[in-house]
Design an enzyme around this catalytic site. Structure first.
Site, PDB file in Angstrom:
ATOM      1  N   ASP A  13      92.680  13.556  15.249  1.00  0.00           N
ATOM      2  CA  ASP A  13      92.477  12.953  14.695  1.00  0.00           C
ATOM      3  C   ASP A  13      92.961  13.009  12.706  1.00  0.00           C
ATOM      4  OD1 ASP A  13      89.941  13.121  15.081  1.00  0.00           O
ATOM      5  OD2 ASP A  13      89.354  11.008  15.053  1.00  0.00           O
ATOM      6  N   HIS A 245      81.245  18.928  12.830  1.00  0.00           N
ATOM      7  CA  HIS A 245      81.546  18.413  15.022  1.00  0.00           C
ATOM      8  C   HIS A 245      83.059  19.339  15.316  1.00  0.00           C
ATOM      9  CE1 HIS A 245      78.871  15.305  13.661  1.00  0.00           C
ATOM     10  NE2 HIS A 245      79.517  14.861  12.635  1.00  0.00           N
TER      11      HIS A 245
HETATM   12  O1  LIG Z   1      79.560   8.187  10.408  1.00  0.00           O
HETATM   13  C1  LIG Z   1      80.599   8.457  11.143  1.00  0.00           C
HETATM   14  N1  LIG Z   1      81.255   7.414  11.977  1.00  0.00           N
HETATM   15  C2  LIG Z   1      82.372   7.659  12.403  1.00  0.00           C
HETATM   16  N2  LIG Z   1      82.814   8.906  12.612  1.00  0.00           N
HETATM   17  C3  LIG Z   1      82.319   9.595  11.929  1.00  0.00           C
HETATM   18  C4  LIG Z   1      81.073   9.812  11.703  1.00  0.00           C
HETATM   19  N3  LIG Z   1      80.285  10.628  10.937  1.00  0.00           N
HETATM   20  C5  LIG Z   1      81.452  11.473  11.187  1.00  0.00           C
HETATM   21  N4  LIG Z   1      82.638  11.431  11.883  1.00  0.00           N
HETATM   22  C6  LIG Z   1      83.889  11.441  12.317  1.00  0.00           C
HETATM   23  O2  LIG Z   1      83.632  11.802  14.518  1.00  0.00           O
HETATM   24  C7  LIG Z   1      83.467  12.674  14.170  1.00  0.00           C
HETATM   25  C8  LIG Z   1      82.143  13.412  15.137  1.00  0.00           C
HETATM   26  O3  LIG Z   1      81.481  11.966  15.450  1.00  0.00           O
HETATM   27  C9  LIG Z   1      84.349  13.802  14.003  1.00  0.00           C
HETATM   28  O4  LIG Z   1      85.151  14.392  14.111  1.00  0.00           O
HETATM   29  C10 LIG Z   1      84.046  13.130  12.723  1.00  0.00           C
HETATM   30  O5  LIG Z   1      84.782  13.491  11.363  1.00  0.00           O
END
Ligand SMILES: O=c1[nH]cnc2c1ncn2[C@@H]1O[C@H](CO)[C@@H](O)[C@H]1O
Length: 321
Positions: A13, A245
């Protein structure tokens, strides 16, 4: 004789850290990226497809097919949680990139996953970087998928730590908890790399400067788009950098010795205030009564990561591009 490269499909995504993972993948001689499939999460699915095609344009790898995935959750939910506040409204750091040259293939993501897994039984690894809808659809539509697929590496879950969507849930699992529960209980070889592990892999300001100063094509591109991601981490956390991540999960698929893992059953809470919570059962206690975990197959859950080595690999591969 050189060992055959692992065949990888990245379900993505994009997303700033997705872009980084895709570029690292394309620079990894141990693997062959045989396709990208798209999903909502950091952006809506249509934009994920556009961004996946754009990243392949940047990489000069328009030979890699892109299959568009689901626009709704596995329960046909349309109220999606989109993390544009993490990645910018375009998903790639608000850079106004031109429209891509390529088009997605006619097959949808689940169809492509099923076809590739059956073409190369026991060979294909899916690295799932977003909510798990496409993978769950593949599992539901083809009973042979779980045995044909070599491994599903899931970037998701928050095992025994707080989530990042809310205290209970990590964002990708929160995006489609029902799909995640299907994947975790499917019997496939699943490796979950959760934020308990990815939060240990941090790219600092000085690492970013090194990317910027280098002559690496991908390094320079990423430096441009990383601003929004740094801004978000600065506001939301008190870390001196950003969490890697997606590149960590990708590299765990490339080289499993970068992590250690434990094994047990994982169930996902699908309702209530803890919707999206991943709960691991180590199968050590034999419970007197039947539980929702006891008859479920084990999956692998990452416990530790060699963070310096992951960061070094990311930097090297981006700089040497
Ligand atoms: O705080 C957040 N809210 C939503 N998505 C996030 C946040 N931080 C990182 N990611 C995204 O979700 C995945 C890891 O959980 C990663 O793909 C990152 O880009």
């Amino acid at each position: 004789m050189a060992t055959e490269a692992k065949k990888i499909i990245i379900d993505t995504d994009p997303g700033i850290d997705d872009a980084m993972a895709i570029f690292v993948a394309l620079q990894s001689p141990e693997i062959e990226v045989i396709g990208l499939t798209t999903i909502y999460g950091n952006v809506y699915t249509s934009l994920a497809t556009r961004n996946a095609l754009h990243l392949l344009d940047v990489a000069g790898r328009t030979d890699i097919p892109v299959a568009e995935g689901s626009h709704v959750t596995i329960t046909k939910g349309t109220k999606l949680r989109i993390a544009d506040f993490v990645h910018g409204t375009d998903g790639l750091g608000n850079q106004n990139f031109p429209a891509p040259n390529g088009k997605p293939i006619d097959q949808n993501a689940a169809e492509f996953l099923i076809q590739q897994a059956s073409l190369y039984p026991g060979k294909v690894i899916v690295v799932a970087l977003g909510p798990l809808t496409n993978i769950a659809l593949a599992i539901q539509s083809d009973p042979a998928f779980v045995k044909n697929i070599r491994q599903i590496v899931v970037l998701g879950g928050s095992f025994a730590v707080n989530g990042n969507a809310n205290p209970a849930a990590e964002a990708n699992i929160f995006g489609d908890p029902d799909a995640a529960d299907i994947v975790f209980t499917s019997g496939a070889d699943v490796l979950a790399v959760g934020i308990n592990v990815t939060h240990q892999v941090i790219l600092t300001d000085s690492d970013r400067n090194e990317l910027a100063k280098s002559n690496g094509k991908f390094a320079k591109y990423l430096d441009k788009i990383l601003g929004v991601y740094f801004g978000y981490h600065h506001d939301a956390y008190s870390t001196k950098g950003v969490y890697l991540h997606d590149p960590t999960a990708l590299l765990a698929a490339v080289d499993p010795s970068l992590i250690t893992y434990t094994e047990g059953a994982v169930r996902v809470q699908t309702i209530g205030i803890t919707r999206g919570l991943t709960l691991f059962y180590n199968k050590q206690k034999r419970f007197g009564e039947v539980t929702e975990w006891c008859d479920k197959p084990s999956v692998k859950v990452a416990v530790t990561v060699d963070a310096p080595k992951v960061l070094k690999l990311v930097m090297e591969r981006l700089i040497n591009s």
